[in-house]
Scaffold this motif. Structure first.
Motif, PDB file in Angstrom:
ATOM      1  N   GLY A 114     -38.109 -26.244  10.363  1.00 47.83           N
ATOM      2  CA  GLY A 114     -39.017 -27.161  11.052  1.00 47.83           C
ATOM      3  C   GLY A 114     -40.216 -27.496  10.171  1.00 47.83           C
ATOM      4  O   GLY A 114     -40.651 -28.648  10.078  1.00 47.83           O
ATOM      5  N   LEU A 115     -40.701 -26.472   9.516  1.00 51.03           N
ATOM      6  CA  LEU A 115     -41.834 -26.632   8.607  1.00 51.03           C
ATOM      7  C   LEU A 115     -41.486 -27.598   7.471  1.00 51.03           C
ATOM      8  O   LEU A 115     -42.264 -28.483   7.106  1.00 51.03           O
ATOM      9  N   TRP A 116     -40.304 -27.398   6.959  1.00 52.96           N
ATOM     10  CA  TRP A 116     -39.797 -28.238   5.866  1.00 52.96           C
ATOM     11  C   TRP A 116     -39.838 -29.710   6.284  1.00 52.96           C
ATOM     12  O   TRP A 116     -40.340 -30.585   5.568  1.00 52.96           O
ATOM     13  N   GLU A 117     -39.339 -29.928   7.471  1.00 53.98           N
ATOM     14  CA  GLU A 117     -39.300 -31.288   7.986  1.00 53.98           C
ATOM     15  C   GLU A 117     -40.715 -31.869   8.108  1.00 53.98           C
ATOM     16  O   GLU A 117     -40.958 -33.032   7.756  1.00 53.98           O
ATOM     17  N   ALA A 177     -30.753 -20.354   5.533  1.00 56.35           N
ATOM     18  CA  ALA A 177     -31.279 -20.726   4.221  1.00 56.35           C
ATOM     19  C   ALA A 177     -30.179 -21.042   3.221  1.00 56.35           C
ATOM     20  O   ALA A 177     -30.239 -22.042   2.502  1.00 56.35           O
ATOM     21  N   SER A 178     -29.131 -20.227   3.216  1.00 55.43           N
ATOM     22  CA  SER A 178     -28.099 -20.363   2.197  1.00 55.43           C
ATOM     23  C   SER A 178     -27.246 -21.604   2.363  1.00 55.43           C
ATOM     24  O   SER A 178     -26.597 -22.043   1.425  1.00 55.43           O
ATOM     25  N   ILE A 179     -27.212 -22.134   3.569  1.00 54.59           N
ATOM     26  CA  ILE A 179     -26.386 -23.321   3.736  1.00 54.59           C
ATOM     27  C   ILE A 179     -27.193 -24.610   3.626  1.00 54.59           C
ATOM     28  O   ILE A 179     -26.630 -25.687   3.616  1.00 54.59           O
ATOM     29  N   MET A 180     -28.497 -24.492   3.536  1.00 57.37           N
ATOM     30  CA  MET A 180     -29.302 -25.690   3.341  1.00 57.37           C
ATOM     31  C   MET A 180     -29.078 -26.221   1.927  1.00 57.37           C
ATOM     32  O   MET A 180     -28.739 -25.481   1.017  1.00 57.37           O
ATOM     33  N   ARG A 181     -29.256 -27.530   1.786  1.00 58.78           N
ATOM     34  CA  ARG A 181     -29.192 -28.147   0.463  1.00 58.78           C
ATOM     35  C   ARG A 181     -30.414 -28.994   0.266  1.00 58.78           C
ATOM     36  O   ARG A 181     -30.625 -29.910   1.044  1.00 58.78           O
ATOM     37  N   SER A 183     -27.161 -31.106  12.320  1.00 57.41           N
ATOM     38  CA  SER A 183     -28.496 -31.465  12.809  1.00 57.41           C
ATOM     39  C   SER A 183     -29.606 -30.667  12.160  1.00 57.41           C
ATOM     40  O   SER A 183     -30.761 -31.082  12.180  1.00 57.41           O
ATOM     41  N   ILE A 184     -29.272 -29.502  11.618  1.00 56.70           N
ATOM     42  CA  ILE A 184     -30.342 -28.727  11.005  1.00 56.70           C
ATOM     43  C   ILE A 184     -30.422 -28.957   9.504  1.00 56.70           C
ATOM     44  O   ILE A 184     -31.350 -28.499   8.865  1.00 56.70           O
ATOM     45  N   MET A 185     -29.477 -29.677   8.944  1.00 59.30           N
ATOM     46  CA  MET A 185     -29.545 -29.980   7.520  1.00 59.30           C
ATOM     47  C   MET A 185     -30.670 -30.976   7.296  1.00 59.30           C
ATOM     48  O   MET A 185     -31.036 -31.751   8.167  1.00 59.30           O
ATOM     49  N   ARG A 186     -31.258 -30.928   6.115  1.00 54.42           N
ATOM     50  CA  ARG A 186     -32.254 -31.930   5.728  1.00 54.42           C
ATOM     51  C   ARG A 186     -31.873 -32.498   4.386  1.00 54.42           C
ATOM     52  O   ARG A 186     -31.765 -31.733   3.431  1.00 54.42           O
ATOM     53  N   PRO A 187     -31.634 -33.764   4.247  1.00 53.43           N
ATOM     54  CA  PRO A 187     -31.662 -34.716   5.345  1.00 53.43           C
ATOM     55  C   PRO A 187     -30.566 -34.426   6.366  1.00 53.43           C
ATOM     56  O   PRO A 187     -29.539 -33.839   6.026  1.00 53.43           O
ATOM     57  N   THR A 236     -25.807 -39.685  14.560  1.00 54.04           N
ATOM     58  CA  THR A 236     -26.146 -40.400  13.328  1.00 54.04           C
ATOM     59  C   THR A 236     -27.021 -39.494  12.478  1.00 54.04           C
ATOM     60  O   THR A 236     -27.751 -38.647  12.987  1.00 54.04           O
ATOM     61  N   GLY A 237     -26.935 -39.678  11.193  1.00 59.44           N
ATOM     62  CA  GLY A 237     -27.729 -38.859  10.290  1.00 59.44           C
ATOM     63  C   GLY A 237     -28.097 -39.682   9.074  1.00 59.44           C
ATOM     64  O   GLY A 237     -27.949 -40.899   9.074  1.00 59.44           O
ATOM     65  N   HIS A 238     -28.575 -39.000   8.056  1.00 57.02           N
ATOM     66  CA  HIS A 238     -29.024 -39.728   6.869  1.00 57.02           C
ATOM     67  C   HIS A 238     -28.057 -39.591   5.706  1.00 57.02           C
ATOM     68  O   HIS A 238     -28.436 -39.742   4.555  1.00 57.02           O
ATOM     69  N   THR A 239     -26.829 -39.258   6.006  1.00 54.22           N
ATOM     70  CA  THR A 239     -25.862 -39.122   4.918  1.00 54.22           C
ATOM     71  C   THR A 239     -24.872 -40.277   4.912  1.00 54.22           C
ATOM     72  O   THR A 239     -23.861 -40.230   4.223  1.00 54.22           O
ATOM     73  N   VAL A 240     -25.162 -41.283   5.713  1.00 55.20           N
ATOM     74  CA  VAL A 240     -24.319 -42.485   5.717  1.00 55.20           C
ATOM     75  C   VAL A 240     -25.221 -43.681   5.434  1.00 55.20           C
ATOM     76  O   VAL A 240     -26.217 -43.884   6.127  1.00 55.20           O
ATOM     77  N   GLN A 241     -24.860 -44.436   4.406  1.00 60.41           N
ATOM     78  CA  GLN A 241     -25.672 -45.591   4.027  1.00 60.41           C
ATOM     79  C   GLN A 241     -24.774 -46.821   3.966  1.00 60.41           C
ATOM     80  O   GLN A 241     -23.646 -46.748   3.511  1.00 60.41           O
TER      81      GLN A 241
END
Lengths: 336, 336
Positions: free
Chosen positions: A254-257, A280-284, B281-285, B328-333
């Motif tokens: 959340g902080l990251w966002e 953490a490990s699955i984030m990119r 949903s928790i990935m960023r983007p 929808t997410g940010h991995t489709v352009q």
DNA sequence: TTGAAAGCGATACCAC
DNA sequence: GTGGTATCGCTTTCAA
């Protein structure tokens, strides 16, 4: 379903003998044993655990009381417990409390009615939880507190060194040259408080000053709270920490966002490190975090519980404390 | 622990009367009822479920058989089941199969010995799983297949429309102008096959050509397999799809990593969409995905199971099929 | 409206 | 080595 009596009739022996074959509680001659086993096979007989349990006053069941399986922090613990239980021929009942007093109270009663042989408690120490523990103990049901209420020093405990978690996190930022380091935690949470203490120690041991304005406490370990606190942290465009420790991964995300939304780059403008290594490990890019050996802790809790059940019911409470491990990621960048 | 007899003595009635008060199975005069209730309170009496179960031949327990709680796809289902069970005063036993034949067989036996009243099966249809289902049915234990073996058309089923999942995913890419669309799936998985069929339908309905070289099947729904297949997909530097559907989120994340490692930008060079919405949903983007209502499915499975247990044991099998929803997410352009 | 007693399916003690 | 039987704690006829 065939009963022990059916087996006895078919094998032309008494039910006492069948029981003896089943449990090896007394010697049985080879020929009768074979006859009984054959009868069991032919009938597809399976002993009735309720009947056995009634007589022996044990259910071969243990329970795991936890906030919610949907919280990614807990499934590995549950799995650890289940693996140990499975090996010892125990079943695992699952009790999601949702931190709801009413629900905890009903489970407290249910576990007693079920004649549960032991309980692993992984839940913050609310009144209801302490009441549950008290009630179970009063009825002679062994308990292990797994990352649970730290104050339960009257039962066996399996914990992670939470202070060390905080220390590893802040030390990592310190070693990478950060001087203005923030902390995001949760108000009233023992876990958060311990991690904060370690956080402070990390700063001190690297001679870094504490900025009180950069320490924010929220209402829960959620992504929303992480985001909300993040917004506060970045609200002043002229001053923000260049490194932040979050009390867990979910808050860190959340902080990251919040950082991204404030127009900051991670880790160029601000370094982040979480605790738990649930996500953490699955984030990119991969997020830095402090790993907690949750599966292993679950196994240890299960082992300790079974030991209490089958062996030393009495004996002074044991505390097992495991160490966390740093997970490097790409959200921490060296400064200056 | 006090027994029903202790209560009877204290209230100066027979145990039959205590039982009647407890279960409301027959009228009890007001004064005696009050005396009994008072005795129950004073003694802190709790009925013994093993004794009750032995007599009534039911345990008030149901089980959830699933591959592993550590797989993020399942906890919400388990939670849905537990919530329903809780409301109906049932307990939930948890059985992680780890896809291990031996483990499945032992659980199959255990569930019978425990007199489990019903079982929700959420596991791919291996031989051992079908054998487990057969054995339970043979012994009159109701079963609900929750996103489980599709071929189990002889039991109640709660499913998601997997074909539609694939359709939504490929249609989304198509609508954003992608022409060369790939698919990452799992060999031998019914789920993967159905999603692939929907994927194809999505292409067709938008008049898009299928590139067989861009369809890759791996050995499991893991991040590693996603990564491995991704590497293969991007190994030819002169030709790769500009949009890819992965059969689930976890694979999509592995794929994502492979893309980054191949020097591709997401979504500038290649668009990605997963299925499940476990992690998207928790990935960023935030990653695009197709959400499956797992919690709701768990609830429905629980409800259906309890209905079978308490009401119509017989009756033709029901199939409940829920629809997925695009995230929808940010991995489709959009392209071109 | 209530009580006595027969099970439910095992275990375990006591005889033989 | 084996069988008979009391017992675990409850539900459920059957009588009264």
């Amino acid at each position: 379903m065939p009963t022990i009596k059916d087996v006895a009739v078919k094998a032309q022996v008494s039910i006492a003998t069948v029981s003896a074959v089943l449990n090896g509680t007394r010697p049985v001659s080879e020929p009768t044993r074979l006859r009984v086993e054959e009868a069991i096979r032919q009938l597809g007989y399976q002993p009735n655990r309720m009947a056995r349990g009634l007589k022996q006053r044990k259910s071969q069941m243990i329970a795991h009381v936890l906030p919610s399986v949907m919280n990614p922090f807990f499934p590995a613990m549950l799995k650890g417990i289940e693996d140990i239980a499975y090996e010892a021929d125990y079943s695992v009942l699952i009790c999601n409390t949702e931190m709801d007093e009413k629900r905890i109270r009903r489970y407290s009663q249910l576990l007693l009615e079920m004649q549960t042989d032991g309980v692993v408690i992984t839940a913050p120490g609310s009144d209801a939880i302490h009441e549950l523990a008290r009630s179970l103990r009063e009825h002679g049901v062994p308990i292990v507190a797994l990352h649970g209420p730290r104050s339960m020093d009257y039962v066996d405990r399996v914990l992670v060194n939470d202070e060390e978690c905080g220390y590893l996190a802040s030390s990592t930022l310190a070693k990478h040259g950060h001087q203005e380091i923030g902390f995001l935690g949760v108000d009233g949470s023992t876990t958060s408080r311990l991690r904060y203490q370690g956080f402070i120690r990390g700063l001190q041991s690297h001679g870094i000053e504490l900025y009180r304005d950069y320490v924010l406490l929220g209402q829960g370990f959620s992504q929303e709270e992480g985001y909300r606190l993040g917004q506060m942290l970045f609200s002043n465009p002229s001053s923000w920490p260049n490194g932040i420790v979050a009390a867990n991964d979910v808050m860190a995300i959340g902080l990251w966002e919040a950082a991204l939304n404030a127009g900051l780059e991670v880790p160029e403008d601000v370094s982040l490190i979480g605790i738990d290594n649930t996500l953490a490990s699955i984030m990119r890019p991969q997020m830095a975090s402090v790993e907690i050996p949750t599966y292993e802790m679950g196994r240890l809790a299960g082992e300790q519980l079974l030991a209490r059940i089958t062996k030393n019911q009495e004996g002074t409470p044991v505390t097992i404390r495991l160490d966390p491990r740093l997970i490097t990621g790409h959200t921490v960048q060296s400064r200056g």
